[in-house]
Every structure is written in C-alpha cells, then in structure tokens.
Design a protein around this motif. Structure first.
Motif, PDB file in Angstrom:
ATOM      1  N   PRO A   1     101.587  18.794  45.930  1.00 36.10           N
ATOM      2  CA  PRO A   1     102.074  17.412  45.520  1.00 36.10           C
ATOM      3  C   PRO A   1     102.411  17.013  44.115  1.00 36.10           C
ATOM      4  N   ALA A   2     101.590  17.654  43.222  1.00 41.76           N
ATOM      5  CA  ALA A   2     101.713  17.387  41.707  1.00 41.76           C
ATOM      6  C   ALA A   2     103.040  17.966  41.245  1.00 41.76           C
ATOM      7  N   HIS A   3     103.416  19.350  41.675  1.00 40.14           N
ATOM      8  CA  HIS A   3     104.719  19.921  41.387  1.00 40.14           C
ATOM      9  C   HIS A   3     106.018  19.119  41.985  1.00 40.14           C
ATOM     10  N   ARG A   4     105.713  18.571  43.181  1.00 37.24           N
ATOM     11  CA  ARG A   4     106.439  17.980  44.020  1.00 37.24           C
ATOM     12  C   ARG A   4     106.955  16.646  43.177  1.00 37.24           C
ATOM     13  N   ALA A   5     105.920  15.994  42.794  1.00 37.08           N
ATOM     14  CA  ALA A   5     106.108  14.463  42.248  1.00 37.08           C
ATOM     15  C   ALA A   5     106.890  14.898  40.905  1.00 37.08           C
ATOM     16  N   ARG A   6     106.327  15.828  40.118  1.00 33.56           N
ATOM     17  CA  ARG A   6     107.138  16.062  38.877  1.00 33.56           C
ATOM     18  C   ARG A   6     108.658  16.549  39.338  1.00 33.56           C
ATOM     19  N   TRP A   7     108.796  17.374  39.932  1.00 37.96           N
ATOM     20  CA  TRP A   7     110.306  17.778  40.332  1.00 37.96           C
ATOM     21  C   TRP A   7     111.096  16.544  40.803  1.00 37.96           C
ATOM     22  N   ILE A   8     110.684  15.851  41.512  1.00 34.81           N
ATOM     23  CA  ILE A   8     111.240  14.712  42.237  1.00 34.81           C
ATOM     24  C   ILE A   8     111.801  13.675  41.105  1.00 34.81           C
ATOM     25  N   ALA A   9     110.727  13.379  40.099  1.00 38.22           N
ATOM     26  CA  ALA A   9     110.976  12.514  38.913  1.00 38.22           C
ATOM     27  C   ALA A   9     112.019  13.082  38.025  1.00 38.22           C
ATOM     28  N   TYR A  10     111.728  14.334  37.795  1.00 41.04           N
ATOM     29  CA  TYR A  10     112.818  14.800  37.054  1.00 41.04           C
ATOM     30  C   TYR A  10     114.101  14.939  37.281  1.00 41.04           C
ATOM     31  N   ALA A  11     114.354  15.337  38.610  1.00 46.81           N
ATOM     32  CA  ALA A  11     115.542  15.312  39.434  1.00 46.81           C
ATOM     33  C   ALA A  11     116.141  14.218  40.000  1.00 46.81           C
ATOM     34  N   GLY A  12     115.457  13.212  40.068  1.00 49.23           N
ATOM     35  CA  GLY A  12     115.936  11.751  40.511  1.00 49.23           C
ATOM     36  C   GLY A  12     116.648  11.335  39.923  1.00 49.23           C
TER      37      GLY A  12
END
Length: 115
Positions: free
Chosen positions: A99-110
């Motif tokens: 969950p922590a990686h996914r949240a960071r990746w989505i925030a960056y790529a969004g």
C-alpha cells in the motif's frame, strides 16, 4: 557511465527495459487507476531494482498497458543464469501490492500525462 533505458511504445502499452529485446523470465501483475504510464513504470522499476539489486544478472522490465479500468502493470525482468525464480516473482508481487509503494507511485504518476 549512465545507464541506458529503452522505452518501447506500442498502441496502448509502454515497456521500460534495461536490455532489448525485453524478456520476462519472471514477473508479477497488478492493476492501477489511470495514471501516467512512463512515470509509473519508472517508479516501479526503481523500487523493484532496490528490492532485487542482489539478484546477479538482473535486468528490470516494466510493461504498462492501458485498459478500460486504468492500467495493468507487468513487472519483473530478465536474469542471465540460474536464480530463485519463485522468490523473485514473490518479491515483485509483494512490491506491487504494498500500500505505501502504491500510494507513492500513484501520487507521482497521477499528475503526468498518460504516455
């Protein structure tokens, strides 16, 4: 010497690979919401490299394909020689579901374009 990364674009898919031709000797998949494909691929590649950097001969590959629901990611890569295939696949699967990686990746790529 700077590392060369290959970016292959084909229809609704983008593949980020260290070596060509890109090859998946192992990998895992996960779904993500609609985000910038290249930004997402780069972030996943960086964290996957950190998790598997001791895997001798490892060349990361990340494929991000646009779907009707968002994007589908396949991450893993090529390894020259013998290696613990299941352990490597399990490591990538756990990374893609963290969950922590996914949240960071989505925030960056969004915020990026969907390229």
């Amino acid at each position: 010497m700077a590392a060369t990364w290959h970016i292959l674009r084909e229809d609704d898919a983008l593949t980020l690979a260290r070596r060509l031709p890109a090859r998946f000797d192992f990998g895992a998949e996960a779904a993500f919401p609609p985000v910038g494909r290249l930004r997402l691929a780069r972030q996943i590649r960086q964290d996957m490299w950190r998790a598997l950097q001791n895997l001798r001969g490892f060349a990361p590959v990340v494929r991000v394909e646009t779907t009707s629901a968002g994007v589908q990611v396949r991450a893993g890569g090529q390894v020259d020689g013998t290696f613990p295939r299941q352990r490597a696949a399990d490591t990538v699967a756990a990374l893609l579901q963290d969950p922590a990686h996914r949240a960071r990746w989505i925030a960056y790529a969004g915020g990026g374009r969907h390229g």
